[in-house]
Design a protein around this motif. Structure first.
Motif, PDB file in Angstrom:
ATOM      1  N   PHE A  95     -35.832  29.912  11.746  1.00 42.76           N
ATOM      2  CA  PHE A  95     -36.285  30.014  13.184  1.00 42.76           C
ATOM      3  C   PHE A  95     -36.121  32.057  13.336  1.00 42.76           C
ATOM      4  N   ARG A  96     -35.645  32.537  12.449  1.00 40.76           N
ATOM      5  CA  ARG A  96     -35.754  34.109  12.420  1.00 40.76           C
ATOM      6  C   ARG A  96     -37.120  34.151  11.251  1.00 40.76           C
ATOM      7  N   ALA A  97     -37.031  33.588  10.198  1.00 42.51           N
ATOM      8  CA  ALA A  97     -38.401  34.546   9.572  1.00 42.51           C
ATOM      9  C   ALA A  97     -39.395  33.862  10.861  1.00 42.51           C
ATOM     10  N   THR A  98     -39.675  33.265  11.758  1.00 41.96           N
ATOM     11  CA  THR A  98     -41.224  32.846  12.151  1.00 41.96           C
ATOM     12  C   THR A  98     -40.627  33.895  14.013  1.00 41.96           C
ATOM     13  N   GLY A  99     -39.611  34.673  13.829  1.00 41.11           N
ATOM     14  CA  GLY A  99     -39.706  35.297  14.795  1.00 41.11           C
ATOM     15  C   GLY A  99     -38.519  35.625  15.786  1.00 41.11           C
ATOM     16  N   GLY A 100     -37.544  34.648  15.613  1.00 40.41           N
ATOM     17  CA  GLY A 100     -36.915  34.130  16.677  1.00 40.41           C
ATOM     18  C   GLY A 100     -35.713  34.905  16.841  1.00 40.41           C
ATOM     19  N   GLY A 101     -35.388  35.161  18.217  1.00 36.30           N
ATOM     20  CA  GLY A 101     -34.290  36.306  18.044  1.00 36.30           C
ATOM     21  C   GLY A 101     -35.017  37.432  18.668  1.00 36.30           C
ATOM     22  N   GLY A 102     -36.371  37.924  18.549  1.00 39.20           N
ATOM     23  CA  GLY A 102     -37.096  38.868  18.678  1.00 39.20           C
ATOM     24  C   GLY A 102     -37.237  39.644  17.436  1.00 39.20           C
ATOM     25  N   TYR A 103     -37.134  39.289  15.791  1.00 40.64           N
ATOM     26  CA  TYR A 103     -37.590  39.429  15.072  1.00 40.64           C
ATOM     27  C   TYR A 103     -38.761  39.441  14.832  1.00 40.64           C
ATOM     28  N   PRO A 104     -39.062  40.134  13.819  1.00 40.02           N
ATOM     29  CA  PRO A 104     -40.634  39.726  13.268  1.00 40.02           C
ATOM     30  C   PRO A 104     -40.873  39.257  12.450  1.00 40.02           C
ATOM     31  N   SER A 105     -42.809  38.468  12.840  1.00 40.33           N
ATOM     32  CA  SER A 105     -43.058  37.682  11.865  1.00 40.33           C
ATOM     33  C   SER A 105     -43.275  37.259  11.146  1.00 40.33           C
ATOM     34  N   THR A 106     -42.407  36.495   9.846  1.00 37.28           N
ATOM     35  CA  THR A 106     -43.116  36.764   9.084  1.00 37.28           C
ATOM     36  C   THR A 106     -44.442  35.646   8.749  1.00 37.28           C
ATOM     37  N   PRO A 107     -45.402  36.858   7.867  1.00 35.03           N
ATOM     38  CA  PRO A 107     -46.626  35.542   7.364  1.00 35.03           C
ATOM     39  C   PRO A 107     -46.298  34.221   6.411  1.00 35.03           C
ATOM     40  N   LEU A 108     -46.801  33.636   6.529  1.00 32.26           N
ATOM     41  CA  LEU A 108     -47.056  32.814   5.896  1.00 32.26           C
ATOM     42  C   LEU A 108     -47.151  33.250   4.109  1.00 32.26           C
ATOM     43  N   SER A 109     -47.703  33.613   3.777  1.00 31.90           N
ATOM     44  CA  SER A 109     -47.636  34.276   2.874  1.00 31.90           C
ATOM     45  C   SER A 109     -46.530  34.950   1.957  1.00 31.90           C
ATOM     46  N   GLU A 110     -45.664  35.205   2.555  1.00 37.37           N
ATOM     47  CA  GLU A 110     -44.652  35.894   2.312  1.00 37.37           C
ATOM     48  C   GLU A 110     -42.974  34.936   2.353  1.00 37.37           C
ATOM     49  N   ILE A 111     -43.770  33.828   2.573  1.00 37.79           N
ATOM     50  CA  ILE A 111     -42.326  32.599   2.711  1.00 37.79           C
ATOM     51  C   ILE A 111     -42.577  32.251   1.120  1.00 37.79           C
ATOM     52  N   VAL A 112     -41.673  32.865   0.505  1.00 37.26           N
ATOM     53  CA  VAL A 112     -41.481  31.659  -0.894  1.00 37.26           C
ATOM     54  C   VAL A 112     -41.094  30.631  -0.843  1.00 37.26           C
ATOM     55  N   CYS A 113     -39.942  29.790  -0.289  1.00 34.77           N
ATOM     56  CA  CYS A 113     -39.283  28.811  -0.428  1.00 34.77           C
ATOM     57  C   CYS A 113     -39.205  28.699   0.688  1.00 34.77           C
ATOM     58  N   ARG A 114     -39.281  26.765   0.610  1.00 38.83           N
ATOM     59  CA  ARG A 114     -38.683  26.284   1.875  1.00 38.83           C
ATOM     60  C   ARG A 114     -37.577  24.714   1.256  1.00 38.83           C
ATOM     61  N   ILE A 115     -36.209  24.725   2.313  1.00 41.72           N
ATOM     62  CA  ILE A 115     -34.755  24.663   1.266  1.00 41.72           C
ATOM     63  C   ILE A 115     -35.465  22.819   1.983  1.00 41.72           C
ATOM     64  N   GLU A 116     -35.457  22.116   1.158  1.00 40.08           N
ATOM     65  CA  GLU A 116     -35.711  20.579   2.886  1.00 40.08           C
ATOM     66  C   GLU A 116     -34.222  20.233   2.699  1.00 40.08           C
ATOM     67  N   ALA A 117     -32.939  20.354   1.660  1.00 37.80           N
ATOM     68  CA  ALA A 117     -32.075  19.713   1.927  1.00 37.80           C
ATOM     69  C   ALA A 117     -31.542  20.459   3.052  1.00 37.80           C
ATOM     70  N   PRO A 118     -30.319  19.703   3.760  1.00 33.94           N
ATOM     71  CA  PRO A 118     -29.643  20.453   4.533  1.00 33.94           C
ATOM     72  C   PRO A 118     -28.078  21.194   4.130  1.00 33.94           C
ATOM     73  N   LEU A 119     -28.646  22.571   5.026  1.00 33.62           N
ATOM     74  CA  LEU A 119     -27.496  23.852   4.959  1.00 33.62           C
ATOM     75  C   LEU A 119     -25.962  23.346   4.850  1.00 33.62           C
ATOM     76  N   GLN A 120     -25.463  22.452   5.726  1.00 37.46           N
ATOM     77  CA  GLN A 120     -24.388  21.502   5.792  1.00 37.46           C
ATOM     78  C   GLN A 120     -24.126  20.847   4.479  1.00 37.46           C
ATOM     79  N   ASP A 121     -24.879  20.296   3.433  1.00 37.56           N
ATOM     80  CA  ASP A 121     -24.285  19.860   2.584  1.00 37.56           C
ATOM     81  C   ASP A 121     -24.107  21.364   1.659  1.00 37.56           C
ATOM     82  N   ALA A 122     -24.784  22.174   1.424  1.00 36.25           N
ATOM     83  CA  ALA A 122     -25.007  23.159   0.566  1.00 36.25           C
ATOM     84  C   ALA A 122     -23.115  24.156   0.991  1.00 36.25           C
ATOM     85  N   MET A 123     -23.360  23.821   2.810  1.00 37.43           N
ATOM     86  CA  MET A 123     -21.659  24.802   2.613  1.00 37.43           C
ATOM     87  C   MET A 123     -21.370  24.018   2.133  1.00 37.43           C
TER      88      MET A 123
END
Length: 606
Positions: free
Chosen positions: A513-541
């Motif tokens: 959400f944030r990386a793609t401009g959510g909340g009015g933040y700058p949208s990050t170019p796809l080339s600068e997204i260096v990893c995507r995590i498939e596992a749920p954040l709740q599991d990491a917490m």
């Protein structure tokens, strides 16, 4: 308006009633699954009672009724999350409830995409009414529909037929927010352009009046930014006869918009168009009564209207049928959420997250950091510092005094973790520079009003900025000066005690959400997204709480306010925050009063 249809009786009047709900977020019953306790109203079951009453009143007045929902319906509670993990059948509680209430149409909200297109399409097939979106492009949305022509039953009265054309639009940013579900080619056309084109088509197909389900807020008529114009850009098309808003969890008509240009809270209009925005989580039923005139020259037009909200409070009895639909899933989810998954060594709460980094934010940031650092461990980027951003989730605000998180020291239940991460946002790692980090933090600091030593009664937080827009970045140290002009509030920005340079390369763990401009933040170019995590954040917490590892950064808070010579400001928080008041003793907090909504007012000194 459209040309009149053939009839001998072309001068006549009729009244119709539009009923509207929005942003239910999976709330069927008045129950808080995170705290596992009843709430003071809300939920579709209570709305069902209000809908029945409003229909009965309309029947007595011989008014046809149209029931509409404006999206963000199927996501937002642990109940909704659990339902998304199973096959959609006719007894799906939300589907069954909406079919029972006989909605005429449901608009698509951005969060309805959170569980992916296959689930959304299964819901659309199970619903007895069309699920609409008018501005998604370069994707097959069937069985969703782009628009609806809805004939209105005028009874046995001899008058020209009446047909409503219904459209549903999302903010254009929603395609980027959900790119991981929609694919890279999917886009959303500009809502105002969509309405101009689609309304014209609907009128040619027989629509007399256009009703728009706009999944966006009221906005500001003077804004130079398209996304801040929101509803004003829609009504300026001149194509809309009635408008239903949502997305921002606010209520309209309400005194919140007293000073907004081109907004009339007394008549309930935005730019002269009758408008409703019925809160969130089933807090209100929107009621719009329209008086329509017909003549041979102009066809059907809106002569008069009345817009109001009917609160779904603690005294509203839930509809028994909807409660029955929900019972089995409700009890299953309550039981599931009692599972112990970890232990909290100290209390975790969000009571003061707008004045000092909160323990809940720290846990969220640690979990994101762990996910991203593991993903990049053997990559060419492993040498770069990894920071982690965490929004001020659960900070009261528009969602009221119940919108805080508190996990006592000791056993952590699955319901606690669900409260820490209510949205299905994918964790991502982005490559970012020092100057971009500074801009990120400056944007976050827009949360604060500009404080002045001359003002002795000033709120710290701008009520027009949602709390979730305020990010803390862990791994840094910096100072925020709320007395400074916007975008000049961040100073002493350091990493490991060394000032950040403008071109310094860094990795930021955040969410889709944030990386793609959510909340009015700058949208990050796809080339600068260096990893995507498939596992749920709740599991990491849960993993962070259960597996003790050295923290990647100091335990000292990442930021603090600049000393301002004793300037005082007021904040709102939950009454139970007083038990943890020592957490902000450096701000010299003083209890002032309790608000009618149930917040406590504290003064702090900077």
């Amino acid at each position: 308006m459209s040309a009149p249809k053939d009839s001998d009786d072309t001068r006549c009047s009729v009244r119709i009633r539009l009923l509207a709900t929005t942003d239910l977020h999976g709330h069927l019953l008045p129950h808080d699954y995170i705290k596992d306790q009843p709430t003071q109203g809300g939920g579709l079951a209570g709305l069902g009672r209000l809908i029945s009453e409003a229909r009965e009143q309309a029947k007595e007045a011989q008014m046809p009724v149209v029931l509409l929902d404006n999206g963000d319906t199927f996501q937002g509670t642990p109940l909704a999350t659990d339902l998304a993990e199973h096959e959609v059948r006719p007894d799906h509680p939300i589907v069954a409830a909406m079919n029972y209430l006989k909605y005429d149409a449901v608009g698509l909200g951005n969060h309805d995409l959170d569980h992916g297109l296959p689930y959304l399409k299964a819901l659309a097939l199970a619903l007895n009414m069309p699920l609409l979106n008018s501005n998604l492009r370069k994707i097959d949305i069937s069985p969703l529909n782009y628009s609806l022509l809805l004939p209105i039953d005028l009874g046995n009265r001899t008058m020209p037929p009446l047909t409503l054309g219904i459209l549903s639009v999302l903010p254009v940013e929603s395609a980027a927010w959900h790119r991981h579900h929609l694919g890279p080619e999917t886009m959303l056309d500009a809502p105002e352009a969509t309405i101009r084109m689609a309304a014209s088509i609907l009128r040619k197909q027989g629509a007399d009046l256009i009703v728009v389900l706009g999944h966006m807020g009221v906005g500001n008529a003077d804004s130079t930014h398209t996304d801040m114009l929101a509803s004003h850009e829609l009504v300026r098309t001149g194509e809309i006869d009635a408008l239903i808003l949502g997305h921002t969890h606010r209520r309209f008509p309400s005194i919140d918009y007293t000073t907004r240009k081109d907004v009339d809270i007394k008549s309930g209009t935005v730019g002269g168009v009758p408008t409703l925005m019925p809160g969130h989580a089933g807090s209100d039923l929107g009621v719009m009564d329209l008086t329509l005139d017909h003549d041979r020259t102009r066809g059907w037009t809106v002569r008069d209207h009345h817009c109001s909200l009917r609160p779904n409070g603690a005294d509203t009895l839930p509809d028994a049928e909807i409660a029955a639909f929900a019972k089995q899933s409700h009890e299953h989810v309550r039981t599931k959420l009692t599972e112990k998954v970890a232990t909290a060594p100290t209390p975790l709460h969000s009571y003061f997250s707008l004045v000092s980094p909160a323990p809940t934010q720290r846990l969220n940031a640690l979990a994101q950091h762990r996910q991203v650092s593991e993903a990049l461990r053997d990559s060419a980027l492993a040498h770069l510092p990894i920071l982690s951003s965490s929004a001020a989730h659960g900070a009261g605000g528009r969602d009221g005094p119940s919108n805080f998180v508190h996990i006592p020291e000791g056993p952590v239940m699955r319901r606690h973790i669900a409260g820490l991460n209510p949205f299905a946002n994918q964790t991502v790692g982005i490559r970012i520079t020092g100057s971009q980090i500074r801009n990120w933090l400056e944007h976050a600091a827009l949360l604060f009003t500009r404080l002045s030593a001359q003002n002795t009664h000033q709120m710290l937080v701008d009520p027009n900025v949602p709390a979730f827009q305020f990010d803390t970045i862990f791994g840094l140290h910096y100072i925020i000066d709320p007395s400074a002009p916007p975008y000049q509030r961040i100073s002493q920005l350091e990493y490991n005690g060394v000032p950040i340079t403008a071109d310094q390369p860094l990795i930021l763990a955040t969410n889709q959400f944030r990386a793609t401009g959510g909340g009015g933040y700058p949208s990050t170019p796809l080339s600068e997204i260096v990893c995507r995590i498939e596992a749920p954040l709740q599991d990491a917490m849960i993993d962070v709480l259960n597996r003790s590892e050295p923290a990647p950064w100091e335990i000292t808070p990442p930021w603090r306010f600049a000393p301002l010579g004793g300037i005082e400001a007021t904040i709102l928080t939950h009454p139970e925050a007083l038990a943890s008041i020592s957490d902000i003793k450096h701000l010299q907090p003083k209890l002032l009063s309790t608000t009618p909504e149930g917040f406590i007012r504290l003064s702090i000194t900077l």
